[in-house]
Design a protein around this motif. Structure first.
Motif, short mmCIF file in Angstrom:
data_model
loop_
_atom_site.label_atom_id
_atom_site.label_comp_id
_atom_site.label_asym_id
_atom_site.label_seq_id
_atom_site.Cartn_x
_atom_site.Cartn_y
_atom_site.Cartn_z
N TYR A 49 -72.88 -56.97 -35.64
CA TYR A 49 -72.31 -56.20 -34.55
C TYR A 49 -71.42 -57.09 -33.72
O TYR A 49 -71.59 -58.30 -33.68
N ASP A 50 -70.44 -56.47 -33.07
CA ASP A 50 -69.46 -57.27 -32.32
C ASP A 50 -69.90 -57.55 -30.89
O ASP A 50 -69.29 -58.36 -30.21
N SER A 51 -70.97 -56.91 -30.42
CA SER A 51 -71.43 -57.15 -29.06
C SER A 51 -72.92 -56.84 -28.98
O SER A 51 -73.38 -55.87 -29.58
N LEU A 52 -73.68 -57.64 -28.24
CA LEU A 52 -75.10 -57.37 -28.06
C LEU A 52 -75.33 -56.22 -27.10
O LEU A 52 -76.35 -55.54 -27.18
N VAL A 53 -74.39 -55.97 -26.19
CA VAL A 53 -74.55 -54.94 -25.18
C VAL A 53 -73.31 -54.04 -25.18
O VAL A 53 -72.18 -54.52 -25.16
N ILE A 54 -73.54 -52.72 -25.19
CA ILE A 54 -72.46 -51.75 -25.03
C ILE A 54 -72.71 -51.03 -23.71
O ILE A 54 -73.75 -50.39 -23.53
N LYS A 55 -71.78 -51.16 -22.81
CA LYS A 55 -71.88 -50.54 -21.49
C LYS A 55 -71.71 -49.02 -21.59
O LYS A 55 -71.12 -48.53 -22.55
N PRO A 56 -72.20 -48.27 -20.60
CA PRO A 56 -72.03 -46.82 -20.61
C PRO A 56 -70.55 -46.43 -20.77
O PRO A 56 -69.67 -47.06 -20.19
N SER A 57 -70.30 -45.44 -21.61
CA SER A 57 -68.96 -44.90 -21.91
C SER A 57 -68.09 -45.85 -22.73
O SER A 57 -66.95 -45.50 -23.05
N GLU A 58 -68.59 -47.03 -23.11
CA GLU A 58 -67.81 -47.95 -23.93
C GLU A 58 -68.20 -47.81 -25.40
O GLU A 58 -69.18 -47.14 -25.73
N ARG A 59 -67.41 -48.44 -26.25
CA ARG A 59 -67.65 -48.38 -27.70
C ARG A 59 -67.92 -49.77 -28.26
O ARG A 59 -67.44 -50.76 -27.74
N GLY A 60 -68.67 -49.78 -29.34
CA GLY A 60 -68.94 -51.01 -30.07
C GLY A 60 -68.85 -50.74 -31.55
O GLY A 60 -68.71 -49.60 -31.99
N ARG A 61 -68.94 -51.79 -32.34
CA ARG A 61 -68.83 -51.65 -33.79
C ARG A 61 -69.97 -52.37 -34.48
O ARG A 61 -70.32 -53.49 -34.12
N VAL A 62 -70.52 -51.71 -35.50
CA VAL A 62 -71.48 -52.33 -36.40
C VAL A 62 -70.85 -52.30 -37.78
O VAL A 62 -70.44 -51.25 -38.26
N SER A 63 -70.73 -53.47 -38.41
CA SER A 63 -70.20 -53.56 -39.77
C SER A 63 -71.38 -53.70 -40.73
O SER A 63 -72.18 -54.62 -40.62
N VAL A 64 -71.47 -52.75 -41.66
CA VAL A 64 -72.55 -52.73 -42.65
C VAL A 64 -71.96 -53.14 -43.99
O VAL A 64 -70.90 -52.65 -44.39
N PHE A 65 -72.64 -54.04 -44.71
CA PHE A 65 -72.11 -54.51 -45.99
C PHE A 65 -73.17 -54.43 -47.08
O PHE A 65 -74.36 -54.31 -46.81
N LEU A 66 -72.71 -54.46 -48.32
CA LEU A 66 -73.57 -54.39 -49.50
C LEU A 66 -73.14 -55.46 -50.49
O LEU A 66 -71.95 -55.65 -50.72
N GLU A 67 -74.11 -56.17 -51.06
CA GLU A 67 -73.83 -57.16 -52.09
C GLU A 67 -74.71 -56.87 -53.29
O GLU A 67 -75.93 -56.87 -53.19
N ALA A 68 -74.08 -56.59 -54.43
CA ALA A 68 -74.83 -56.25 -55.65
C ALA A 68 -75.03 -57.48 -56.51
O ALA A 68 -74.17 -58.34 -56.57
N GLY A 69 -76.15 -57.54 -57.20
CA GLY A 69 -76.45 -58.72 -58.01
C GLY A 69 -76.38 -58.47 -59.50
O GLY A 69 -76.71 -59.34 -60.28
N SER A 70 -75.91 -57.30 -59.95
CA SER A 70 -75.82 -57.05 -61.39
C SER A 70 -74.41 -57.41 -61.88
O SER A 70 -73.59 -57.86 -61.11
N SER A 71 -74.14 -57.18 -63.15
CA SER A 71 -72.86 -57.61 -63.72
C SER A 71 -72.02 -56.42 -64.19
O SER A 71 -71.30 -56.53 -65.15
N THR A 72 -72.15 -55.28 -63.56
CA THR A 72 -71.41 -54.10 -63.99
C THR A 72 -70.72 -53.45 -62.80
O THR A 72 -70.89 -53.86 -61.66
N LEU A 73 -69.98 -52.40 -63.12
CA LEU A 73 -69.36 -51.58 -62.06
C LEU A 73 -70.46 -50.81 -61.35
O LEU A 73 -71.30 -50.19 -62.00
N ILE A 74 -70.46 -50.84 -60.06
CA ILE A 74 -71.44 -50.13 -59.27
C ILE A 74 -70.78 -48.88 -58.73
O ILE A 74 -69.67 -48.93 -58.22
N SER A 75 -71.45 -47.75 -58.84
CA SER A 75 -70.89 -46.51 -58.26
C SER A 75 -71.97 -45.67 -57.64
O SER A 75 -73.12 -45.86 -57.85
#
Length: 68
Positions: A42-68
């Motif tokens: 996340y880009d900030s620990l605290v989001i003030k009232p009426s303000e916006r924040g961002r959470v970036s969610v990621f995925l890392e696969a451990g196999s050797s094929t196309l993931i869908s």
């Protein structure tokens, strides 16, 4: 959450925009993933009232094929 198709070695990321509609601060204490192949930051620990924040969610696969 749909990450679409991707190849091993790629790290697809989805940005979630969060708006605080409460009358008090929204505080992130920690993000917990359900497995070791995903995570988030996340880009900030605290989001003030009426303000916006961002959470970036990621995925890392451990196999050797196309993931869908």
């Amino acid at each position: 959450m749909d990450f679409g198709e991707f190849w091993v070695g790629e790290k697809p990321t989805i940005d979630l925009l969060i708006r605080n509609t409460w009358s008090h601060d929204m505080v992130f204490k920690k993000l917990t993933a359900s497995c070791g192949c995903s995570g988030g930051v996340y880009d900030s620990l605290v989001i003030k009232p009426s303000e916006r924040g961002r959470v970036s969610v990621f995925l890392e696969a451990g196999s050797s094929t196309l993931i869908s």
